[in-house]
Design an enzyme around this catalytic site. Structure first.
Site, PDB file in Angstrom:
ATOM      1  N   ASP A   8      -0.505   7.752 -15.313  1.00  0.00           N
ATOM      2  CA  ASP A   8      -0.799   7.857 -13.877  1.00  0.00           C
ATOM      3  C   ASP A   8      -1.648   9.102 -13.615  1.00  0.00           C
ATOM      4  O   ASP A   8      -1.424   9.843 -12.651  1.00  0.00           O
ATOM      5  CB  ASP A   8       0.473   7.870 -13.024  1.00  0.00           C
ATOM      6  CG  ASP A   8       0.157   7.678 -11.535  1.00  0.00           C
ATOM      7  OD1 ASP A   8      -1.018   7.403 -11.196  1.00  0.00           O
ATOM      8  OD2 ASP A   8       1.086   7.814 -10.717  1.00  0.00           O
TER       9      ASP A   8
ATOM     10  N   HIS B   3      -6.416   7.076 -13.025  1.00  0.00           N
ATOM     11  CA  HIS B   3      -7.344   7.108 -11.881  1.00  0.00           C
ATOM     12  C   HIS B   3      -8.593   7.866 -12.317  1.00  0.00           C
ATOM     13  O   HIS B   3      -8.515   9.060 -12.604  1.00  0.00           O
ATOM     14  CB  HIS B   3      -6.697   7.803 -10.682  1.00  0.00           C
ATOM     15  CG  HIS B   3      -5.495   7.063 -10.151  1.00  0.00           C
ATOM     16  ND1 HIS B   3      -5.578   6.104  -9.164  1.00  0.00           N
ATOM     17  CD2 HIS B   3      -4.188   7.122 -10.494  1.00  0.00           C
ATOM     18  CE1 HIS B   3      -4.374   5.617  -8.918  1.00  0.00           C
ATOM     19  NE2 HIS B   3      -3.502   6.218  -9.713  1.00  0.00           N
TER      20      HIS B   3
ATOM     21  N   ASP C  48      -2.461  -0.194  -6.519  1.00  0.00           N
ATOM     22  CA  ASP C  48      -1.769   1.077  -6.764  1.00  0.00           C
ATOM     23  C   ASP C  48      -2.147   2.165  -5.753  1.00  0.00           C
ATOM     24  O   ASP C  48      -3.306   2.327  -5.377  1.00  0.00           O
ATOM     25  CB  ASP C  48      -2.050   1.609  -8.163  1.00  0.00           C
ATOM     26  CG  ASP C  48      -1.254   2.870  -8.441  1.00  0.00           C
ATOM     27  OD1 ASP C  48      -0.021   2.806  -8.384  1.00  0.00           O
ATOM     28  OD2 ASP C  48      -1.863   3.934  -8.653  1.00  0.00           O
TER      29      ASP C  48
ATOM     30  N   HIS D 227       2.691  -0.938  -7.554  1.00  0.00           N
ATOM     31  CA  HIS D 227       3.211   0.353  -7.089  1.00  0.00           C
ATOM     32  C   HIS D 227       4.301  -0.035  -6.096  1.00  0.00           C
ATOM     33  O   HIS D 227       4.015  -0.620  -5.057  1.00  0.00           O
ATOM     34  CB  HIS D 227       2.067   1.106  -6.415  1.00  0.00           C
ATOM     35  CG  HIS D 227       2.478   2.321  -5.644  1.00  0.00           C
ATOM     36  ND1 HIS D 227       2.014   3.578  -5.960  1.00  0.00           N
ATOM     37  CD2 HIS D 227       3.264   2.479  -4.556  1.00  0.00           C
ATOM     38  CE1 HIS D 227       2.509   4.454  -5.111  1.00  0.00           C
ATOM     39  NE2 HIS D 227       3.274   3.813  -4.233  1.00  0.00           N
TER      40      HIS D 227
ATOM     41  N   HIS E  77      -2.635   3.119 -16.978  1.00  0.00           N
ATOM     42  CA  HIS E  77      -2.616   3.584 -15.579  1.00  0.00           C
ATOM     43  C   HIS E  77      -3.336   4.925 -15.439  1.00  0.00           C
ATOM     44  O   HIS E  77      -2.729   5.994 -15.577  1.00  0.00           O
ATOM     45  CB  HIS E  77      -1.155   3.710 -15.121  1.00  0.00           C
ATOM     46  CG  HIS E  77      -0.982   3.900 -13.658  1.00  0.00           C
ATOM     47  ND1 HIS E  77       0.093   3.398 -12.956  1.00  0.00           N
ATOM     48  CD2 HIS E  77      -1.726   4.544 -12.724  1.00  0.00           C
ATOM     49  CE1 HIS E  77      -0.007   3.726 -11.690  1.00  0.00           C
ATOM     50  NE2 HIS E  77      -1.102   4.434 -11.522  1.00  0.00           N
TER      51      HIS E  77
ATOM     52  N   ASN F 238      -8.176   2.225  -6.565  1.00  0.00           N
ATOM     53  CA  ASN F 238      -8.245   2.956  -5.284  1.00  0.00           C
ATOM     54  C   ASN F 238      -9.391   3.966  -5.253  1.00  0.00           C
ATOM     55  O   ASN F 238      -9.203   5.151  -4.997  1.00  0.00           O
ATOM     56  CB  ASN F 238      -6.895   3.608  -4.929  1.00  0.00           C
ATOM     57  CG  ASN F 238      -6.435   4.653  -5.943  1.00  0.00           C
ATOM     58  OD1 ASN F 238      -6.929   4.701  -7.068  1.00  0.00           O
ATOM     59  ND2 ASN F 238      -5.479   5.481  -5.545  1.00  0.00           N
TER      60      ASN F 238
HETATM   61  O1  DOR Z   1       0.790  10.526  -7.169  1.00  0.00           O
HETATM   62  C1  DOR Z   1       0.068   9.547  -7.054  1.00  0.00           C
HETATM   63  N1  DOR Z   1      -1.268   9.674  -6.968  1.00  0.00           N
HETATM   64  N2  DOR Z   1       0.639   8.335  -6.993  1.00  0.00           N
HETATM   65  C2  DOR Z   1      -0.088   7.240  -6.713  1.00  0.00           C
HETATM   66  O2  DOR Z   1       0.479   6.172  -6.688  1.00  0.00           O
HETATM   67  C3  DOR Z   1      -1.526   7.338  -6.422  1.00  0.00           C
HETATM   68  C4  DOR Z   1      -2.095   8.530  -7.063  1.00  0.00           C
HETATM   69  C5  DOR Z   1      -3.500   8.878  -6.561  1.00  0.00           C
HETATM   70  O3  DOR Z   1      -4.334   7.967  -6.461  1.00  0.00           O
HETATM   71  O4  DOR Z   1      -3.751  10.049  -6.340  1.00  0.00           O
END
Ligand code: DOR
Length: 440
Positions: free
Chosen positions: A307, A62, A152, A179, A60, A94
């Site tokens: 995350d 980003h 997510d 999510h 997980h 995303n």
């Molecule tokens: O804190 C978060 N940031 N939770 C998420 O589910 C998405 C993520 C983001 O994309 O910044």
């Protein structure tokens, strides 16, 4: 290269022993006692007192590219991963545009090939634009190389669409990562809804926002005979439901983040509304954190996932209500996970399994193992070295960490990816220089 005398912790083979590791030119990994160099130019590294782990697998992350390159790029994110000991990461959909078509999937993979320094596995959106209205190009994205599906940032909100997504996920053998957040009850919330959040005068997100979706998803997965992976679990009620699902034989797995295992809403309160503690799901009360630790020990929590959610400074340097959610987590994950493991009573072998073979199993990939035919992707780690987190030194563009200024125990000294050095701590015991071979 020979790594001599390190403590090799390889959960896939159940190994926790002091061994020498020999990395051959063809990248085969051999182990044994007292291996000696066969060629005069062979590098021999003294790893006594250090741990040698398989490269970690983060299910997980980003990476923000395409679209949000001011927050992170594939080049910077994979360097941050290497610095954290992570050699395989699955990146969330995303982005801008959302990864809901094979063109975006291919773009990410090509960029990763050109500029990344560890393995990048794209996760495709479950629904077009993460909007829960119609399915994304699931089959074509699978052909292009996605390893999982996830919206997510939000849940698949419409249960009818969720049903079809699960059927497709099962058909294409793709795990669905959810999510879990019910927007109706979470709307406008920025902290945990409870005593502390209320004292802070901020609008809360109750635990039930998460657990009501966890319950829905487990029931749906049970009905359809489909697997479901619950992302970043934050509260006790969700864990009770996941435990129930596992007992029922549902293929439900879940992950917890290092920050939910380490921090509570009380830490946020004490930080004086520091937006670096703002994350979704929000940090919960101590009872929930204790439930997470117990579930980690019990095996209800399968994986520890970062995350990693890097943000630009402008998105965080605003009023708490308006600040972006997220913590930049790649570079602090391993010491935090091990510290949570210690607190929960796990052996290092058990904790490392939650960072390697378990997430690999959820993604149906053969990763996260070192001996017996594993890849020459590994981490050399000093388990006791204290270091102060200074985000100015992060490879990630995201400097948003609540651990800034905190002293963590345990530091990555070197990360090898397919036998190549992708990270070397400047203060390494061997005097090696890092040699980044791709454009950052
Ligand atoms: O804190 C978060 N940031 N939770 C998420 O589910 C998405 C993520 C983001 O994309 O910044």
């Amino acid at each position: 290269m020979i790594l001599k005398g390190g403590r090799v912790i390889d959960p896939a083979s159940g190994t926790d022993a002091v061994l020498d590791i020999l990395l051959e030119k063809d990248q085969a990994v051999k182990s044994g006692a007292n291996l000696s160099p066969q060629f005069p130019d062979e590098t021999v590294l003294d790893c006594r007192g250090l741990w040698i782990l398989p490269g970690l697998v983060d299910i997980h992350t980003h990476l923000r590219e395409p679209g949000y390159e001011y927050k992170e790029t594939i080049a910077t994110g994979t360097r941050a991963a290497a610095a954290g000991g992570i050699t395989t990461l699955a990146c969330m959909a995303n982005t801008l545009p959302v990864n809901d078509t094979p063109a975006v999937t291919r773009y990410i993979l090509e960029k990763a090939e050109q500029e990344g320094i560890v393995e990048v596995l794209p996760i495709g959106a479950a629904t077009h634009g993460l909007a829960s209205e119609r399915l994304s190009d699931i089959g074509l994205m699978k052909e292009a190389g996605i390893v999982a599906l996830s919206d997510d940032g939000v849940s698949v909100g419409d249960a009818g669409i969720l049903r079809i997504v699960m059927e497709y996920a099962r058909r294409f053998n793709l795990p669905l990562i959810e999510h879990c957040e019910d927007p109706a009850t979470a709307k406008g919330g920025v902290v945990d809804e409870g005593e502390t959040g209320t004292r802070m005068g901020l609008r809360g997100i109750p635990c039930v926002s998460e657990s009501v979706i966890v319950a829905r998803d487990i029931l749906m997965a049970r009905w359809l005979g489909a697997p479901i992976h619950i992302a970043h679990v934050s509260c006790r009620a969700s864990l009770d439901l996941i435990r129930w699902g596992k007992d029922q034989g549902v293929a439900v797995t879940c992950e917890a983040t290092p920050h939910h295992l380490a921090l509570t809403v009380g830490d946020l309160f004490q930080s004086d509304y520091d937006t670096r503690f703002k994350v979704n799901p929000p940090l919960r009360e101590e009872a929930d954190r204790q439930a997470l630790l117990a579930a980690l020990k019990e095996g209800v929590i399968d994986c520890i996932a970062t995350d990693h959610a890097p943000h630009d400074i402008q998105s965080k340097m605003v009023e708490f209500d308006d600040a972006a959610n997220g913590i930049s987590g790649l570079e602090t994950a391993l010491p935090l996970a091990l510290s949570a493991g210690r607190e929960a009573g796990l052996t290092p072998l058990e904790t490392v399994s939650r960072l390697t073979v378990h997430p690999a199993r959820v993604l149906n990939i053969d990763r996260g193992r070192l001996l017996n035919g594993g890849l020459s992707r590994l981490v050399v780690f000093n388990p006791d070295e204290p270091w102060e987190v200074d985000p100015a030194h992060f490879f990630s563009r995201g400097k948003n960490t609540p651990f800034a200024g905190k002293t963590l125990r345990g530091r990555v000294k070197m990360t090898l990816f397919d036998g190549r050095r992708v990270f070397v701590d400047a203060a390494n015991p061997w005097g090696l220089k890092p040699v980044p071979d791709k454009k950052a």
